[in-house]
Design a protein around this motif. Sequence first.
Motif, PDB file in Angstrom:
ATOM      1  N   PHE A   1       0.657  -1.108  -0.028  1.00  0.00           N
ATOM      2  CA  PHE A   1      -0.009  -0.013  -0.149  1.00  0.00           C
ATOM      3  C   PHE A   1       0.809   1.265   0.105  1.00  0.00           C
ATOM      4  CE2 PHE A   1       0.559  -1.747   4.327  1.00  0.00           C
ATOM      5  CZ  PHE A   1       1.125  -0.291   5.131  1.00  0.00           C
ATOM      6  N   GLY A  32      -4.988  -3.413   3.153  1.00  0.00           N
ATOM      7  CA  GLY A  32      -3.576  -3.329   3.321  1.00  0.00           C
ATOM      8  C   GLY A  32      -2.825  -4.361   3.846  1.00  0.00           C
ATOM      9  N   ARG A  66      -4.653   1.095  -0.717  1.00  0.00           N
ATOM     10  CA  ARG A  66      -4.947  -0.038  -0.361  1.00  0.00           C
ATOM     11  C   ARG A  66      -5.611  -1.236  -1.292  1.00  0.00           C
ATOM     12  NH1 ARG A  66      -3.348  -0.079   5.678  1.00  0.00           N
ATOM     13  NH2 ARG A  66      -2.391   1.842   5.701  1.00  0.00           N
ATOM     14  N   ASP A  84      -0.728   7.223   2.914  1.00  0.00           N
ATOM     15  CA  ASP A  84      -2.119   6.748   2.173  1.00  0.00           C
ATOM     16  C   ASP A  84      -2.708   8.105   1.426  1.00  0.00           C
ATOM     17  OD1 ASP A  84      -2.317   4.106   3.450  1.00  0.00           O
ATOM     18  OD2 ASP A  84      -3.047   4.998   5.192  1.00  0.00           O
TER      19      ASP A  84
END
Length: 557
Positions: free
Chosen positions: A156, A216, A514, A549
């Motif tokens: 991820f 993830g 993810r 992220d």
Amino acid sequence: MKRTLYSLLPLLSFANPALGAGWNFVQNGTSGVLALEAMFVSPTLAIFFDRATNDPLQIDGHPAWGALWNIETNTATALDVVSDTFCASGGFLSNGTMVSVGGHIPVIAAAVDGRMGIRLFEPCTNPAGINCTLFDDPSVLHLEETRWYPSSLRIFDGSLMVVGGIHERTPFYNTDPVNNFEFFPPKDGGVPRPSAFLQRSLPANLFPRVFALPDGRVLMIAGNQTIIYDIEKNTETILPDIPNGVTVTNPFDGTATLLPLSPPHFTPEVLVCGGTATDTRIQPANLSSQDPASSQCSRMTITPAGIKKGWEIEHMLEPRIMPEMILLPNGEIIITNGGRTGYAAFGTVPDAVGNQSNADHPVFTPELYTPTAPLGKRISNKGMPTTNIARLYHSTASLTPLGNILIAGSNPNGEVVNGTKFGTEFRVEYLNPPFMSEARPILSNVPSKIGFNQRFTINVDIPRNLPASSVKVALMDLGFSSHAFHSSSRLVFMDAALSFDRKSLTITSPPNNRIYPPGPAYIFVTIDDVTSTGAHVMVGSGLPPPVPDQGVPIAIS
């Protein structure tokens, strides 16, 4: 006015009787080096890696063991590789760099030890690969452990996770294991993470089958055992074993894939096919090239309810050791390559076939797996062609950016061997779906980069004979093929709406990094079962790993 078509996607199949031509094999060109490993690095080029031995393609006065394969000209150009790439792995980073990891001790002086190798191939824009080079200098860039037969996975944060392997060559089983994980770029100060799972799954656990789950975490299969590994917490959750004692990792190779992920929930399912039910306590001197492989396919939904339910069993039409499974843009899966009996590796069973093959009875006809069909009706070879080229140990297969399947390699021998049954195979084949002979959708105005949870519009030229009653838009990582497994192979369907005039598609990208790890991808559009050529895109920021992220979190169910 837009028509939302995603709900119609499960109705599609490549087996559309309206199409004029069926599936077919075409042999075109020779690979120059054995295609022991294969990965598409651009819309026109695949990299092939082999062992540093006696391949016919030459570079700098010695045999090459790497090549760029051009799907426009069906020719190979030697690649200057420094370290021995024998039985390595690889994948892409979030910035589009291809990374090859691991290898072996060379048997020729032209190569250096590749077991700690990290080789970088930067994004290459020249269609013929002119001036595109591979960085390979183990004194400058290397792994923390010596690894032969590892697996790898883009995760991820856009980095590469390197899983397991063996320190140096042993004849058959993993008797000198690397029971840990490491990352590139390094995490944890470069100290590999010990793995109880890899220790438990010995001795037939080489090239573990590893998959990035949409939350993830990482699904891992080795031997006949399965876990979910949480990278951020460094914890493992044990899942049910593959049923009936079937083992699916080297040298008992079956194959596995993560089934396509679909909005809105992106519920993960894994499919595992082939391998053998032979007891891993039996030494190779007591095994045979005629021992039957397994026809078993095991499927599980990776949710609490699915894990509680366990594996669902079905069977291929023929048993297969060393098969490959290739995700197709319409969500179906091709099962190809392999043999009906024997094992992976070479020269270790007493009745080896030809020169050194531990396997026999090649399977020449692919099978098509339809995930949305009822149990018992998902696997068929109706309308599938039959080849006459054996694809056993050290063979590869990959979806191409054109939408057909490249199949190459096969060498159950320690070096290039000619004039024997199951010798070294340099012929390259393409398995063509029916739509390759039809007028196809043409994509244009596709952005070179897309963010997560982003709505964007592309142009599409739809052939007049297609009613456009249904559309699929697939975001795909074509993966790294070696040893009956496609590392990082992935398909995420994206919501799409076709304009009323049939000239544009408005698409919503995956919600976050993810669900689709950041990095390169291809967008394929399938309209009424006819698939476009893939459009090459970068997903995410395009920055080197580790990246934070991106997008928006969603609840996975």
